[in-house]
Design an enzyme around this catalytic site. Structure first.
Site, mmCIF file in Angstrom:
data_model
loop_
_atom_site.group_PDB
_atom_site.id
_atom_site.type_symbol
_atom_site.label_atom_id
_atom_site.label_comp_id
_atom_site.label_asym_id
_atom_site.label_seq_id
_atom_site.Cartn_x
_atom_site.Cartn_y
_atom_site.Cartn_z
ATOM 1 N N HIS A 1 76.699 -52.135 -56.468
ATOM 2 C CA HIS A 1 77.230 -52.508 -57.908
ATOM 3 C C HIS A 1 77.034 -51.870 -59.088
ATOM 4 O O HIS A 1 77.729 -51.635 -60.122
ATOM 5 C CB HIS A 1 76.653 -54.056 -58.299
ATOM 6 N N CYS B 1 98.872 -76.365 -57.319
ATOM 7 C CA CYS B 1 98.517 -77.672 -56.884
ATOM 8 C C CYS B 1 99.572 -78.638 -57.027
ATOM 9 O O CYS B 1 99.451 -79.823 -56.659
ATOM 10 C CB CYS B 1 97.132 -78.088 -57.553
#
Length: 214
Positions: free
Chosen positions: A93, A178
């Site tokens: 990272h 959705c």
């Protein structure tokens, strides 16, 4: 593993020189259904920039890895741990943060937004954000259900990340995955790409103007 190739941190700044290199763009996807568009987003950027990609575990449910550009490495949480064996080894990272000129999270889920606003860093993506140099540009393109977008916590979280200097690419109103109709859909990959590229080239032009004036 997709992310086994080492990351070079050379050239951390966006300095403009006589022979400018391609911009280095770190694209990241969090766990929203809009991550189905992540491969398309990577294709948009890879035609212009050097691209590395990061995926949260949730986003992997939606990303079609076979559709990713062949020259774009997709790093996962597994790579964060497998790339480090002993003291002295590079930390993924940190290396990705050093490598990138610009970071873009698209889609940014409500969950990852909350983590960033609270300073949490429990996966590769959020560890990069926690270690980010905020003198470098950072964009987010949220994607979530309309009621999640309108939740009071969302406004609070965006106030927090705005204070860090993170730029918002607003969601759009449309029929959501959705079935609901409303605001919260991620901006189209082409819009995200054009926003970031315009910003970068504007800054690069300003840099050239400063050099000329000197």
């Amino acid at each position: 593993m997709a992310g086994s190739e080492p990351v070079s941190a050379e050239g951390e700044s966006m300095a403009v020189d006589a022979a400018p290199r391609k911009p280095r763009i770190l694209l990241a996807a969090s766990g929203s259904v809009a991550a189905v568009k992540f491969a398309n987003l990577c294709h948009c950027f890879s035609e212009w920039a050097d691209v590395r990609a990061v995926s949260s575990s949730g986003s992997l449910h939606f990303i079609d890895r076979a559709s990713m550009p062949k020259d774009v490495i997709l790093y996962t949480d597994e790579d964060e741990w497998s790339s480090w064996k002993k003291l002295g080894d590079s930390v993924l990272h940190i290396e990705l943060r050093k490598w990138a000129d610009i970071m873009v999270i698209a889609p940014l889920s409500a969950n990852t937004l909350g983590k960033i606003a609270g300073g949490l860093c429990d996966n590769l993506l959020t560890c990069i954000v926690r270690a980010w140099d905020y003198s470098k540009p950072f964009f987010v393109a949220p994607a979530m259900n309309t009621l999640m977008w309108n939740n009071p916590f969302t406004e609070r979280h965006f106030i927090s990340i705005d204070e860090l200097g993170i730029s918002l690419i607003p969601p759009v109103t449309k029929r959501l995955a959705c079935g609901d109709y409303g605001n919260g859909a991620m901006a189209e990959p082409s819009t995200i790409y054009s926003t970031v590229r315009l910003f970068y080239e504007s800054k690069a032009q300003q840099g050239r103007a400063v050099v000329t004036l000197r």
